[in-house]
Design a protein around this motif. Structure first.
Motif, PDB file in Angstrom:
ATOM      1  N   ASP A 269    -125.066  64.679 -30.688  1.00 24.80           N
ATOM      2  CA  ASP A 269    -124.941  63.671 -29.641  1.00 24.80           C
ATOM      3  C   ASP A 269    -123.855  64.101 -28.659  1.00 24.80           C
ATOM      4  OD1 ASP A 269    -125.071  61.452 -28.069  1.00 24.80           O
ATOM      5  OD2 ASP A 269    -124.183  60.078 -29.533  1.00 24.80           O
ATOM      6  N   LEU A 270    -124.264  64.531 -27.489  1.00 24.90           N
ATOM      7  CA  LEU A 270    -123.308  64.976 -26.478  1.00 24.90           C
ATOM      8  C   LEU A 270    -122.593  63.813 -25.804  1.00 24.90           C
ATOM      9  CD1 LEU A 270    -125.421  67.823 -24.794  1.00 24.90           C
ATOM     10  CD2 LEU A 270    -123.711  68.022 -26.618  1.00 24.90           C
ATOM     11  N   ALA A 271    -123.141  62.575 -25.935  1.00 25.38           N
ATOM     12  CA  ALA A 271    -122.509  61.422 -25.288  1.00 25.38           C
ATOM     13  C   ALA A 271    -121.163  61.095 -25.899  1.00 25.38           C
ATOM     14  CB  ALA A 271    -123.439  60.209 -25.372  1.00 25.38           C
ATOM     15  N   GLU A 272    -120.888  61.613 -27.093  1.00 25.55           N
ATOM     16  CA  GLU A 272    -119.592  61.358 -27.733  1.00 25.55           C
ATOM     17  C   GLU A 272    -118.495  62.256 -27.183  1.00 25.55           C
ATOM     18  OE1 GLU A 272    -120.285  61.894 -31.836  1.00 25.55           O
ATOM     19  OE2 GLU A 272    -121.477  60.042 -32.081  1.00 25.55           O
ATOM     20  N   GLN A 273    -118.861  63.238 -26.368  1.00 26.36           N
ATOM     21  CA  GLN A 273    -117.888  64.170 -25.806  1.00 26.36           C
ATOM     22  C   GLN A 273    -117.667  63.869 -24.322  1.00 26.36           C
ATOM     23  OE1 GLN A 273    -118.965  68.283 -26.714  1.00 26.36           O
ATOM     24  NE2 GLN A 273    -120.174  67.622 -28.487  1.00 26.36           N
ATOM     25  N   THR A 274    -116.520  64.293 -23.829  1.00 23.34           N
ATOM     26  CA  THR A 274    -116.185  64.097 -22.411  1.00 23.34           C
ATOM     27  C   THR A 274    -116.511  65.372 -21.647  1.00 23.34           C
ATOM     28  OG1 THR A 274    -114.400  62.581 -22.983  1.00 23.34           O
ATOM     29  CG2 THR A 274    -114.379  63.518 -20.768  1.00 23.34           C
ATOM     30  N   PRO A 275    -117.435  65.302 -20.679  1.00 23.78           N
ATOM     31  CA  PRO A 275    -117.862  66.535 -19.998  1.00 23.78           C
ATOM     32  C   PRO A 275    -117.043  66.815 -18.746  1.00 23.78           C
ATOM     33  CG  PRO A 275    -119.299  64.748 -19.352  1.00 23.78           C
ATOM     34  CD  PRO A 275    -118.274  64.151 -20.291  1.00 23.78           C
ATOM     35  N   SER A 276    -117.178  68.044 -18.291  1.00 25.61           N
ATOM     36  CA  SER A 276    -116.666  68.445 -16.975  1.00 25.61           C
ATOM     37  C   SER A 276    -117.836  68.420 -15.993  1.00 25.61           C
ATOM     38  CB  SER A 276    -116.069  69.845 -17.039  1.00 25.61           C
ATOM     39  OG  SER A 276    -115.799  70.347 -15.743  1.00 25.61           O
ATOM     40  N   SER A 280    -121.514  70.241  -9.943  1.00 25.96           N
ATOM     41  CA  SER A 280    -122.345  69.152  -9.437  1.00 25.96           C
ATOM     42  C   SER A 280    -122.311  69.129  -7.915  1.00 25.96           C
ATOM     43  CB  SER A 280    -121.856  67.812  -9.998  1.00 25.96           C
ATOM     44  OG  SER A 280    -121.898  67.812 -11.415  1.00 25.96           O
ATOM     45  N   MET A 281    -123.365  68.638  -7.321  1.00 28.63           N
ATOM     46  CA  MET A 281    -123.442  68.548  -5.859  1.00 28.63           C
ATOM     47  C   MET A 281    -124.436  67.443  -5.476  1.00 28.63           C
ATOM     48  SD  MET A 281    -126.723  69.724  -5.057  1.00 28.63           S
ATOM     49  CE  MET A 281    -126.521  70.084  -3.335  1.00 28.63           C
ATOM     50  N   CYS A 282    -124.329  66.958  -4.258  1.00 28.57           N
ATOM     51  CA  CYS A 282    -125.277  65.970  -3.768  1.00 28.57           C
ATOM     52  C   CYS A 282    -125.246  65.955  -2.244  1.00 28.57           C
ATOM     53  CB  CYS A 282    -124.983  64.583  -4.320  1.00 28.57           C
ATOM     54  SG  CYS A 282    -123.467  63.840  -3.726  1.00 28.57           S
ATOM     55  N   ASN A 283    -126.405  65.666  -1.653  1.00 27.77           N
ATOM     56  CA  ASN A 283    -126.521  65.430  -0.217  1.00 27.77           C
ATOM     57  C   ASN A 283    -127.628  64.413  -0.001  1.00 27.77           C
ATOM     58  OD1 ASN A 283    -128.990  66.928  -0.360  1.00 27.77           O
ATOM     59  ND2 ASN A 283    -127.792  68.829  -0.180  1.00 27.77           N
ATOM     60  N   THR A 284    -128.099  64.287   1.194  1.00 30.94           N
ATOM     61  CA  THR A 284    -129.073  63.232   1.490  1.00 30.94           C
ATOM     62  C   THR A 284    -130.446  63.492   0.892  1.00 30.94           C
ATOM     63  OG1 THR A 284    -129.591  64.336   3.593  1.00 30.94           O
ATOM     64  CG2 THR A 284    -127.902  62.582   3.630  1.00 30.94           C
ATOM     65  N   SER A 285    -130.749  64.730   0.507  1.00 25.43           N
ATOM     66  CA  SER A 285    -132.087  65.038  -0.008  1.00 25.43           C
ATOM     67  C   SER A 285    -132.097  65.574  -1.429  1.00 25.43           C
ATOM     68  CB  SER A 285    -132.780  66.049   0.912  1.00 25.43           C
ATOM     69  OG  SER A 285    -132.014  67.239   1.023  1.00 25.43           O
ATOM     70  N   ASN A 286    -130.987  66.126  -1.902  1.00 27.45           N
ATOM     71  CA  ASN A 286    -130.940  66.707  -3.242  1.00 27.45           C
ATOM     72  C   ASN A 286    -129.633  66.352  -3.932  1.00 27.45           C
ATOM     73  OD1 ASN A 286    -133.416  68.700  -3.411  1.00 27.45           O
ATOM     74  ND2 ASN A 286    -132.499  69.038  -1.384  1.00 27.45           N
ATOM     75  N   SER A 287    -129.731  66.189  -5.234  1.00 26.34           N
ATOM     76  CA  SER A 287    -128.548  65.920  -6.056  1.00 26.34           C
ATOM     77  C   SER A 287    -128.665  66.730  -7.342  1.00 26.34           C
ATOM     78  CB  SER A 287    -128.435  64.429  -6.396  1.00 26.34           C
ATOM     79  OG  SER A 287    -128.202  63.652  -5.236  1.00 26.34           O
ATOM     80  N   ARG A 288    -127.529  67.164  -7.824  1.00 25.56           N
ATOM     81  CA  ARG A 288    -127.506  67.921  -9.073  1.00 25.56           C
ATOM     82  C   ARG A 288    -126.255  67.534  -9.849  1.00 25.56           C
ATOM     83  NH1 ARG A 288    -130.052  72.411 -11.030  1.00 25.56           N
ATOM     84  NH2 ARG A 288    -128.937  73.639 -12.608  1.00 25.56           N
ATOM     85  N   LEU A 289    -126.459  67.026 -11.057  1.00 23.96           N
ATOM     86  CA  LEU A 289    -125.353  66.625 -11.917  1.00 23.96           C
ATOM     87  C   LEU A 289    -125.264  67.616 -13.068  1.00 23.96           C
ATOM     88  CD1 LEU A 289    -123.175  64.506 -12.650  1.00 23.96           C
ATOM     89  CD2 LEU A 289    -124.924  63.299 -13.973  1.00 23.96           C
ATOM     90  N   VAL A 290    -124.137  68.300 -13.172  1.00 22.70           N
ATOM     91  CA  VAL A 290    -123.911  69.311 -14.196  1.00 22.70           C
ATOM     92  C   VAL A 290    -122.843  68.785 -15.158  1.00 22.70           C
ATOM     93  CG1 VAL A 290    -123.256  71.693 -14.675  1.00 22.70           C
ATOM     94  CG2 VAL A 290    -124.507  71.138 -12.566  1.00 22.70           C
ATOM     95  N   LEU A 291    -123.213  68.667 -16.440  1.00 24.27           N
ATOM     96  CA  LEU A 291    -122.309  68.160 -17.476  1.00 24.27           C
ATOM     97  C   LEU A 291    -121.988  69.296 -18.430  1.00 24.27           C
ATOM     98  CD1 LEU A 291    -124.129  64.774 -18.297  1.00 24.27           C
ATOM     99  CD2 LEU A 291    -122.370  65.212 -16.562  1.00 24.27           C
ATOM    100  N   SER A 292    -120.764  69.804 -18.369  1.00 26.79           N
ATOM    101  CA  SER A 292    -120.320  70.903 -19.243  1.00 26.79           C
ATOM    102  C   SER A 292    -119.438  70.320 -20.336  1.00 26.79           C
ATOM    103  CB  SER A 292    -119.551  71.957 -18.429  1.00 26.79           C
ATOM    104  OG  SER A 292    -120.369  72.476 -17.381  1.00 26.79           O
TER     105      SER A 292
END
Length: 449
Positions: A269-276, A280-292
């Motif tokens: 379960d990765l939800a128990e850890q705190t990610p970096s 990650s990036m976002c703009n008006t047409s694309n978004s990307r969430l990176v959880l390390s």
């Protein structure tokens, strides 16, 4: 102090309900309930907040007013032990009067012209109530029972204090109910004798000591307000939020973000850890969430939005979910229903890659088939975060017409068709318009040999 006075309908149709409404709000001391009713009428008693404990001094002040004029005959039903819990446990609190151990007492209070109820009277000793009544009436108590009272001549020109001792149980709850039921019969017999003698009286039912002493943990050393609520309510982890120039851009929350290498490997379960959130990036047409995550896993959520002419609005879709660990990369395509209006968030109770899969393995990646993803209570939003730190309205993945609803509709339709067919058959039934004449010649059918 708490009490009631009025008509029998509005006063105490079931006096036990009063005891359910009063609970201790602080450090509880020993308490006994006190019930008081009279054939002559009692002075009104101002009601107070629930949980108030009546002191002996307050009771003494009320008795001074109640017994201020003329002589009084007082019946003191003094039980060895009594608490308000006895009424809630053994009384007819659920409307079952036949099962109540206080049937005579309830009927008396209901029919009495005046009554007072003190659910929580401060207990200061076994002799406090008899001594207080002796002081107010100026006479010594006389110990009696129903048989003795029937042969006793009562002088109504002077005050009388008649004491009726009642036992209390020391065993199982079943025996407690039987003892209380017998005490209730004694009360009924005594009151019947007083009614037969046509002697006005004031009756009091209480205990020598409480049968149950309630103790509560002090909260004086605890902080109150928001901190108290926070101590009671379970902690809810905040959503993962990616900001751009201090403005929220992407939000994600999940109860579980579980990954597994194969069907036999344990879930992590990765939800128990705190990610970096680096990358990650976002703009008006694309978004990307990176959880390390510190454990070496990296989850990436790629989203995009575009305008659809048919609906005349922008929609966003979760295009891919990537899982990276060591030198392995698994990719999944969110091609089945992971979409929502651009100003909404997407929510689903279960997003998985193996059962009712919303995440389809990407066949171009050889490692994808080895991994399994399972997100529980998953919610994500990559665009239109106008509410600051809160998700927008959620578009849920659950369809309106579930299998259960479809089964119910089809079953109802089938039953309706059967009913209509039967009604149609009944309406087609006709009576015969011609009958055989019993007096006419019988019909003969020639037989050929």
């Amino acid at each position: 102090m708490a009490g009631s006075r009025g008509s029998s309908e509005a006063r105490l149709p079931a006096f036990i309900a009063i005891f359910l409404a009063f609970f201790c709000t602080g450090n509880c001391t020993a308490q006994v309930p006190l019930l008081m009713w009279s054939t002559d009428g009692l002075p009104p008693l101002a009601s107070s907040a629930a949980g108030h404990i009546t002191s002996v001094d307050q009771l003494a002040a009320y008795l001074t007013v109640a017994f201020s004029s003329g002589p009084h005959t007082v019946l003191l039903f003094l039980q060895d032990k009594l608490s308000k819990d006895d009424f809630t446990v053994f009384g007819g609190v659920f409307g079952n009067k036949q099962d109540s151990a206080f049937q005579n007492l309830e009927a008396t209070l209901q029919s009495s012209s005046s009554s007072v109820t003190l659910p929580a009277l401060e207990w200061s000793g076994s002799s406090a109530i008899p001594a207080l009544l002796q002081e107010k009436l100026g006479v010594s108590p006389l110990l009696v029972d129903a048989d003795t009272l029937s042969h006793l001549s009562i002088n109504t020109s002077i005050s009388n204090l008649l004491l009726i001792n009642l036992p209390y149980c020391t065993g199982l709850p079943t025996s407690c109910k039987e003892v209380l039921h017998e005490n209730d019969k004694v009360i009924g017999n005594v009151l019947s004798v007083m009614k037969a003698k046509n002697v006005p009286y004031t009756a009091i039912y209480t205990g020598l000591q409480p049968s149950r002493v309630i103790s509560e943990t002090s909260v004086s050393d605890q902080s109150v307000g928001r901190s108290l609520l926070q101590a009671v309510l379970p902690d809810v982890k905040p959503p993962i939020m990616f900001n751009v120039s201090g403005n929220p851009c992407i939000m994600l929350w999940a109860q579980n973000l579980s990954v597994s290498l194969s069907g036999t490997s344990p879930w992590i379960d990765l939800a128990e850890q705190t990610p970096s959130l680096t990358g990650s990036m976002c703009n008006t047409s694309n978004s990307r969430l990176v959880l390390s995550y510190p454990s070496g896993f990296t989850l990436s959520f790629a989203m995009s939005q575009r305008f659809y002419r048919v609906s005349a609005r922008n929609w966003f879709t979760l295009d891919t979910v990537q899982l990276q660990v060591s030198n392995l990369t698994a990719s999944f395509i969110g091609s089945r229903g992971i979409y929502a209006p651009a100003e909404y968030s997407f929510h689903c109770q279960s997003v998985s890659s193996f059962q009712d899969a919303l995440l389809v393995p990407n066949n171009t990646n050889q490692n994808t088939s080895q991994w399994r993803l399972n997100f529980i209570d998953f919610q994500i939003q990559g665009f239109g975060l106008a509410n600051g730190t809160n998700f927008s309205y959620a578009s849920d993945c659950a369809g309106f017409f579930t299998p259960g609803i479809w089964m119910g509709l089809l079953t109802s339709l089938l039953m309706l068709l059967i009913f209509v067919y039967g009604l149609h058959m009944i309406m087609q039934l006709n009576t015969m318009d011609r009958f055989d004449d019993p007096k006419g010649p019988s019909i003969s059918v020639p037989q050929s040999e």
